[in-house]
Design a protein around this motif. Sequence first.
Motif, PDB file in Angstrom:
ATOM      1  N   SER A 162       0.826  -1.204   0.000  1.00 42.07           N
ATOM      2  CA  SER A 162       0.000   0.000   0.000  1.00 42.07           C
ATOM      3  C   SER A 162       0.859   1.252   0.000  1.00 42.07           C
ATOM      4  O   SER A 162       0.548   2.233  -0.687  1.00 42.07           O
ATOM      5  N   VAL A 163       1.940   1.236   0.762  1.00 42.18           N
ATOM      6  CA  VAL A 163       2.863   2.377   0.780  1.00 42.18           C
ATOM      7  C   VAL A 163       3.391   2.639  -0.626  1.00 42.18           C
ATOM      8  O   VAL A 163       3.390   3.775  -1.116  1.00 42.18           O
TER       9      VAL A 163
ATOM     10  N   GLN B 260      -0.332  11.467   2.585  1.00 38.61           N
ATOM     11  CA  GLN B 260       0.924  12.077   3.013  1.00 38.61           C
ATOM     12  C   GLN B 260       1.068  12.126   4.535  1.00 38.61           C
ATOM     13  O   GLN B 260       2.121  11.761   5.079  1.00 38.61           O
ATOM     14  N   ALA B 261       0.042  12.571   5.224  1.00 35.65           N
ATOM     15  CA  ALA B 261       0.153  12.727   6.680  1.00 35.65           C
ATOM     16  C   ALA B 261       0.427  11.396   7.362  1.00 35.65           C
ATOM     17  O   ALA B 261       1.299  11.293   8.236  1.00 35.65           O
ATOM     18  N   GLU B 262      -0.299  10.358   6.969  1.00 37.08           N
ATOM     19  CA  GLU B 262      -0.109   9.053   7.603  1.00 37.08           C
ATOM     20  C   GLU B 262       1.243   8.454   7.242  1.00 37.08           C
ATOM     21  O   GLU B 262       1.912   7.848   8.080  1.00 37.08           O
ATOM     22  N   LEU B 263       1.659   8.620   6.000  1.00 35.82           N
ATOM     23  CA  LEU B 263       2.973   8.118   5.602  1.00 35.82           C
ATOM     24  C   LEU B 263       4.079   8.834   6.364  1.00 35.82           C
ATOM     25  O   LEU B 263       5.083   8.224   6.744  1.00 35.82           O
TER      26      LEU B 263
ATOM     27  N   HIS C 226      10.675   2.351   1.530  1.00 38.19           N
ATOM     28  CA  HIS C 226       9.380   2.466   0.840  1.00 38.19           C
ATOM     29  C   HIS C 226       8.640   3.729   1.256  1.00 38.19           C
ATOM     30  O   HIS C 226       8.055   4.432   0.410  1.00 38.19           O
ATOM     31  N   GLN C 227       8.653   4.021   2.556  1.00 38.41           N
ATOM     32  CA  GLN C 227       7.947   5.207   3.050  1.00 38.41           C
ATOM     33  C   GLN C 227       8.582   6.482   2.506  1.00 38.41           C
ATOM     34  O   GLN C 227       7.881   7.388   2.048  1.00 38.41           O
ATOM     35  N   ALA C 228       9.916   6.539   2.562  1.00 40.10           N
ATOM     36  CA  ALA C 228      10.609   7.731   2.070  1.00 40.10           C
ATOM     37  C   ALA C 228      10.400   7.908   0.570  1.00 40.10           C
ATOM     38  O   ALA C 228      10.196   9.033   0.084  1.00 40.10           O
ATOM     39  N   LYS C 229      10.447   6.823  -0.184  1.00 39.97           N
ATOM     40  CA  LYS C 229      10.254   6.894  -1.635  1.00 39.97           C
ATOM     41  C   LYS C 229       8.843   7.385  -1.959  1.00 39.97           C
ATOM     42  O   LYS C 229       8.661   8.242  -2.849  1.00 39.97           O
ATOM     43  N   ALA C 230       7.843   6.855  -1.257  1.00 41.69           N
ATOM     44  CA  ALA C 230       6.467   7.281  -1.499  1.00 41.69           C
ATOM     45  C   ALA C 230       6.300   8.765  -1.190  1.00 41.69           C
ATOM     46  O   ALA C 230       5.664   9.508  -1.951  1.00 41.69           O
TER      47      ALA C 230
END
Length: 208
Positions: free
Chosen positions: A53-54, A66-69, A98-102
């Motif tokens: 999902s990320v 964005q906020a949750e990521l 993954h989080q940083a890339k998203a």
Amino acid sequence: MTSDLFERFRVSFFEDADSARQGLDLEALAQLVGEERAGAEDMLLQRLPDARSVIGLGVLRSEKAQAELQVLFEAERRMQHASRDGAGDDWQPYALIHQAKALLQIRPDRRWSDAIVDILASAPDALQRQSAAEALGDVNEPAVTRALIVALDDSDALVRYHAGKGLLTRHGLATDAQKTHSMLPRVMSQDAARRESGKEQILAAIAG
């Protein structure tokens, strides 16, 4: 009745147990439009913090996510720092990548790219460094360029390959072996002289 693209997305992200290893159908997701795109975004939001999902929300450049990521990213970053201080080792490098890339795909910020550069520069695991190099391949920032140049001397051949590929890609240069005069295969070589010549070719190409 959903489109073939939506079905490809749904199966890849939610049903295919092997998709994470074989590769998610990012192309199908990226091509969704209108109600199907909005529906896919909602489905992915509901499955956070699942890595698929990320990744998918990054492809959609989902401002709703964005906020949750960012919360997930900051929590992972804190665990990373705590691990370095000897206070634990529960952080997950791949999750952070993954989080940083998203987040980079949604709204570029040096905080996100710096986290991936950090993993590329310091992770003891070659697969983690490789994943970081791949994630930075299309991030056009001077600090990232410098990090990828340093990674051309990494001890692992695939890290060097993806660092070289990222440098060529960001400069609009071909990465096909025949069109790069074997730069990338050379930089992967175990022979020091051949490896160095591949590095010099890549640096000359991006300088030109």
